[in-house]
Each structure stands twice: as structure tokens, then as C-alpha cells.
Design a protein around this motif. Sequence first.
Motif, PDB file in Angstrom:
ATOM      1  N   GLN A 262      -5.358   0.389   7.154  1.00 38.68           N
ATOM      2  CA  GLN A 262      -5.726   0.823   5.800  1.00 38.68           C
ATOM      3  C   GLN A 262      -4.666   0.399   4.791  1.00 38.68           C
ATOM      4  OE1 GLN A 262      -6.468   5.041   5.515  1.00 38.68           O
ATOM      5  NE2 GLN A 262      -6.838   4.972   3.308  1.00 38.68           N
ATOM      6  N   VAL A 263      -3.406   0.497   5.181  1.00 45.67           N
ATOM      7  CA  VAL A 263      -2.321   0.056   4.297  1.00 45.67           C
ATOM      8  C   VAL A 263      -2.450  -1.439   4.025  1.00 45.67           C
ATOM      9  CG1 VAL A 263       0.176  -0.072   3.960  1.00 45.67           C
ATOM     10  CG2 VAL A 263      -0.809   1.852   5.223  1.00 45.67           C
ATOM     11  N   VAL A 264      -2.752  -2.196   5.070  1.00 49.53           N
ATOM     12  CA  VAL A 264      -2.918  -3.646   4.917  1.00 49.53           C
ATOM     13  C   VAL A 264      -4.089  -3.956   3.993  1.00 49.53           C
ATOM     14  CG1 VAL A 264      -3.493  -5.788   6.111  1.00 49.53           C
ATOM     15  CG2 VAL A 264      -1.883  -4.175   7.154  1.00 49.53           C
ATOM     16  N   GLU A 265      -5.188  -3.257   4.215  1.00 47.42           N
ATOM     17  CA  GLU A 265      -6.393  -3.520   3.431  1.00 47.42           C
ATOM     18  C   GLU A 265      -6.203  -3.191   1.955  1.00 47.42           C
ATOM     19  OE1 GLU A 265     -11.135  -2.234   3.284  1.00 47.42           O
ATOM     20  OE2 GLU A 265      -9.808  -1.414   4.824  1.00 47.42           O
ATOM     21  N   GLN A 266      -5.573  -2.065   1.663  1.00 48.32           N
ATOM     22  CA  GLN A 266      -5.460  -1.610   0.286  1.00 48.32           C
ATOM     23  C   GLN A 266      -4.225  -2.137  -0.438  1.00 48.32           C
ATOM     24  OE1 GLN A 266      -5.905   2.639  -0.082  1.00 48.32           O
ATOM     25  NE2 GLN A 266      -7.663   2.723   1.284  1.00 48.32           N
ATOM     26  N   TYR A 267      -3.136  -2.347   0.321  1.00 50.14           N
ATOM     27  CA  TYR A 267      -1.880  -2.717  -0.319  1.00 50.14           C
ATOM     28  C   TYR A 267      -1.202  -3.892   0.379  1.00 50.14           C
ATOM     29  CZ  TYR A 267      -2.590   1.938  -2.284  1.00 50.14           C
ATOM     30  OH  TYR A 267      -3.127   3.042  -2.912  1.00 50.14           O
ATOM     31  N   GLY A 268      -2.010  -4.793   0.898  1.00 52.23           N
ATOM     32  CA  GLY A 268      -1.472  -5.904   1.669  1.00 52.23           C
ATOM     33  C   GLY A 268      -0.553  -6.825   0.895  1.00 52.23           C
ATOM     34  N   ASN A 269      -0.637  -6.809  -0.441  1.00 53.72           N
ATOM     35  CA  ASN A 269       0.198  -7.692  -1.248  1.00 53.72           C
ATOM     36  C   ASN A 269       1.530  -7.059  -1.632  1.00 53.72           C
ATOM     37  OD1 ASN A 269      -0.948  -5.807  -2.956  1.00 53.72           O
ATOM     38  ND2 ASN A 269      -1.148  -7.238  -4.682  1.00 53.72           N
ATOM     39  N   THR A 270       1.823  -5.873  -1.107  1.00 54.51           N
ATOM     40  CA  THR A 270       3.102  -5.212  -1.364  1.00 54.51           C
ATOM     41  C   THR A 270       4.033  -5.406  -0.168  1.00 54.51           C
ATOM     42  OG1 THR A 270       2.461  -3.096  -0.376  1.00 54.51           O
ATOM     43  CG2 THR A 270       1.890  -3.440  -2.703  1.00 54.51           C
ATOM     44  N   PRO A 271       5.343  -5.216  -0.357  1.00 56.11           N
ATOM     45  CA  PRO A 271       6.265  -5.316   0.788  1.00 56.11           C
ATOM     46  C   PRO A 271       5.892  -4.369   1.920  1.00 56.11           C
ATOM     47  CG  PRO A 271       7.485  -5.353  -1.271  1.00 56.11           C
ATOM     48  CD  PRO A 271       6.064  -5.051  -1.640  1.00 56.11           C
TER      49      PRO A 271
ATOM     50  N   VAL B 261       9.631   0.174  -7.810  1.00 54.86           N
ATOM     51  CA  VAL B 261       9.097   1.498  -8.133  1.00 54.86           C
ATOM     52  C   VAL B 261       7.634   1.442  -8.558  1.00 54.86           C
ATOM     53  CG1 VAL B 261      11.367   2.326  -8.805  1.00 54.86           C
ATOM     54  CG2 VAL B 261       9.885   1.343 -10.545  1.00 54.86           C
ATOM     55  N   GLU B 262       7.094   0.261  -8.567  1.00 52.61           N
ATOM     56  CA  GLU B 262       5.688   0.084  -8.982  1.00 52.61           C
ATOM     57  C   GLU B 262       4.787   0.989  -8.145  1.00 52.61           C
ATOM     58  OE1 GLU B 262       1.763  -1.365  -8.974  1.00 52.61           O
ATOM     59  OE2 GLU B 262       3.083  -1.820  -7.320  1.00 52.61           O
ATOM     60  N   PRO B 263       3.869   1.700  -8.778  1.00 61.78           N
ATOM     61  CA  PRO B 263       3.060   2.723  -8.089  1.00 61.78           C
ATOM     62  C   PRO B 263       2.351   2.243  -6.825  1.00 61.78           C
ATOM     63  CG  PRO B 263       2.778   2.908 -10.445  1.00 61.78           C
ATOM     64  CD  PRO B 263       3.587   1.673 -10.223  1.00 61.78           C
ATOM     65  N   ARG B 264       1.849   1.033  -6.811  1.00 59.99           N
ATOM     66  CA  ARG B 264       1.123   0.568  -5.630  1.00 59.99           C
ATOM     67  C   ARG B 264       2.042   0.493  -4.415  1.00 59.99           C
ATOM     68  NH1 ARG B 264      -3.533  -1.916  -5.239  1.00 59.99           N
ATOM     69  NH2 ARG B 264      -2.688  -3.549  -3.901  1.00 59.99           N
ATOM     70  N   ASN B 265       3.238   0.009  -4.611  1.00 64.27           N
ATOM     71  CA  ASN B 265       4.159  -0.100  -3.487  1.00 64.27           C
ATOM     72  C   ASN B 265       4.640   1.264  -3.031  1.00 64.27           C
ATOM     73  OD1 ASN B 265       5.598  -1.848  -1.636  1.00 64.27           O
ATOM     74  ND2 ASN B 265       7.465  -1.244  -2.706  1.00 64.27           N
ATOM     75  N   VAL B 266       4.845   2.173  -4.000  1.00 62.47           N
ATOM     76  CA  VAL B 266       5.253   3.528  -3.635  1.00 62.47           C
ATOM     77  C   VAL B 266       4.176   4.194  -2.793  1.00 62.47           C
ATOM     78  CG1 VAL B 266       5.724   5.837  -4.540  1.00 62.47           C
ATOM     79  CG2 VAL B 266       6.749   3.846  -5.640  1.00 62.47           C
ATOM     80  N   LYS B 267       2.927   4.045  -3.186  1.00 70.03           N
ATOM     81  CA  LYS B 267       1.823   4.632  -2.438  1.00 70.03           C
ATOM     82  C   LYS B 267       1.716   3.993  -1.061  1.00 70.03           C
ATOM     83  CE  LYS B 267      -1.849   7.052  -1.582  1.00 70.03           C
ATOM     84  NZ  LYS B 267      -1.707   8.503  -1.271  1.00 70.03           N
ATOM     85  N   ALA B 268       1.914   2.678  -1.014  1.00 67.96           N
ATOM     86  CA  ALA B 268       1.852   1.970   0.268  1.00 67.96           C
ATOM     87  C   ALA B 268       2.937   2.471   1.210  1.00 67.96           C
ATOM     88  CB  ALA B 268       1.993   0.469   0.043  1.00 67.96           C
ATOM     89  N   GLN B 269       4.128   2.710   0.687  1.00 69.19           N
ATOM     90  CA  GLN B 269       5.214   3.212   1.512  1.00 69.19           C
ATOM     91  C   GLN B 269       4.904   4.604   2.046  1.00 69.19           C
ATOM     92  OE1 GLN B 269       8.764   3.013  -0.857  1.00 69.19           O
ATOM     93  NE2 GLN B 269       9.010   0.810  -0.587  1.00 69.19           N
ATOM     94  N   GLU B 270       4.321   5.448   1.213  1.00 64.93           N
ATOM     95  CA  GLU B 270       3.958   6.793   1.658  1.00 64.93           C
ATOM     96  C   GLU B 270       2.959   6.733   2.809  1.00 64.93           C
ATOM     97  OE1 GLU B 270       2.476   8.603  -1.853  1.00 64.93           O
ATOM     98  OE2 GLU B 270       4.455   8.969  -2.728  1.00 64.93           O
ATOM     99  N   MET B 271       1.953   5.878   2.670  1.00 63.86           N
ATOM    100  CA  MET B 271       0.952   5.727   3.723  1.00 63.86           C
ATOM    101  C   MET B 271       1.573   5.137   4.992  1.00 63.86           C
ATOM    102  SD  MET B 271      -2.227   4.307   1.415  1.00 63.86           S
ATOM    103  CE  MET B 271      -3.298   4.029   2.828  1.00 63.86           C
ATOM    104  N   LEU B 272       2.491   4.199   4.790  1.00 62.56           N
ATOM    105  CA  LEU B 272       3.151   3.552   5.924  1.00 62.56           C
ATOM    106  C   LEU B 272       3.933   4.570   6.741  1.00 62.56           C
ATOM    107  CD1 LEU B 272       3.897   0.804   7.293  1.00 62.56           C
ATOM    108  CD2 LEU B 272       5.906   0.782   5.813  1.00 62.56           C
TER     109      LEU B 272
END
Length: 225
Positions: free
Chosen positions: A93-102, A53-64
Motif C-alpha cells: 500500500q505504501v508503494v502504491e500510494q507513495y511510491g515516488n517518496t523516499p 517534511v512534505e506531507p506525502r513523505n511524512v504520511k508514507a513514513q508513518e505507514m512504513l
Amino acid sequence: MAKEVVTPQDEMLASAQTQGENFFEKNSKMVVVAIVVIFVLAAAIFGYKKVIVEPRNVKAQEMLYEAQYQFESQNADFALALNGDENTPGFAQVVEQYGNTPAGNLARMYAAACSLRLGEFDQAQSFINSFKEVKGVPGAIINAMAAGIKGDIAVEKGDNAGAAKLFEQAAKVSENDFTTPMYLRKAALAYSAMGDAAKAEALLKTVSEQYPASYDAREATKLVD
């Protein structure tokens, strides 16, 4: 300059490659569901719900999901899905900003698939090489698709020998009735394109005998007969 000669084997391999890409596009929702299930289960086992539920991963999922919509649409816009615009995020963009998330890791595979369809083979190679294998049984299908993309890139670069090995690896990563026969048939076509008829026929027979209900078995039977 002499005109490049396209052999029947090359045409069949190109056709199989397109079918593999279409399989990924049509089943990308399944991929996302599988990746979510993997990490939810991991969270339940290890007590790391905060990671899910960590915010970065949630945001990454939304963008994905937004980029995925462009990827899956009937008239798919692979350039938009990859690069995005001022209104729509892209996989890159998802890779660049949130590449360390699932979700960011999964975006690498989508980005590689888009780059492949756009003819940007070196870029596709860069994305897929940075993809990290997903753990768990459902993740094996995702890992198989990633290996298959590497094989498709090798085909586009004219490395049929390398492609054949990569497709065989992809078939072994996850034993199932969908990706396994597809990648075995593509491996057979790669061997055929490089002149190894015996190896190609052996793989085609494996597909038709062990996966008789699959689409690839029907196609393999046509090639063997």
C-alpha cells in the motif's frame, strides 16, 4: 514423478538464505535510520527541507513504520506486513500510494522481502526491480541488501549461477563486516551448488581470512576444513 533430490549444497544454501533474511529482519531499524539520515543530509546540503517534511513523505513514513512493526515482530506476519488490512497498512500500500517518496522506495525492498518469504517469487522480483538505488555511504548498505534479495530470488528460482553473481555484486556494493562476508559466503554456496568447488573454496577462504570476526567466517571455516 521422480522425487526431487536435495543435495547437501542445496541445504547449506537454503540455510544461508534464511540467515540473510533474518539479518534483514533484525536490522531493518538500522535500514530505516540510514535512509532517514541520507535524506536529512541531502536536505541540509541542497536546502530542500521541504522535501523531507512534505506531507506525502511524512504520511508514507508513518505507514512504513506500522508495516515494519508486523515485519519485525517476534512472530512476524509477512502477509499482513505486505498487504495490510482494514486497520494496518502494508508495504504494498505504501508503494502504491507513495511510491515516488523516499519511504515509498524503501517500502519496495520490504515488500520484496515479504514476498520472498511468502513464496511469491515473481512478485518479489517485480518489487525489487522497481527499487531505486539510494545515494550516499549509508545508502550503500541498503543497496547491498536489495542486490542480496535479487540473489535470494534467483536461488528460489533454481538459478544458482545467476544467484552467485548477484551475491558477489551485493558483497561489492558496500564493503563492511556484516553484509560483505554474508553475501560472499552465500555466493560460495551458490557456486558449490552448481558444482564449481574451486570458486566456492576461494570465496570461503576470502571470508575466513578477511572477515575473521564475522559469523560467516566461522561458518566458512567449517566448510573449508
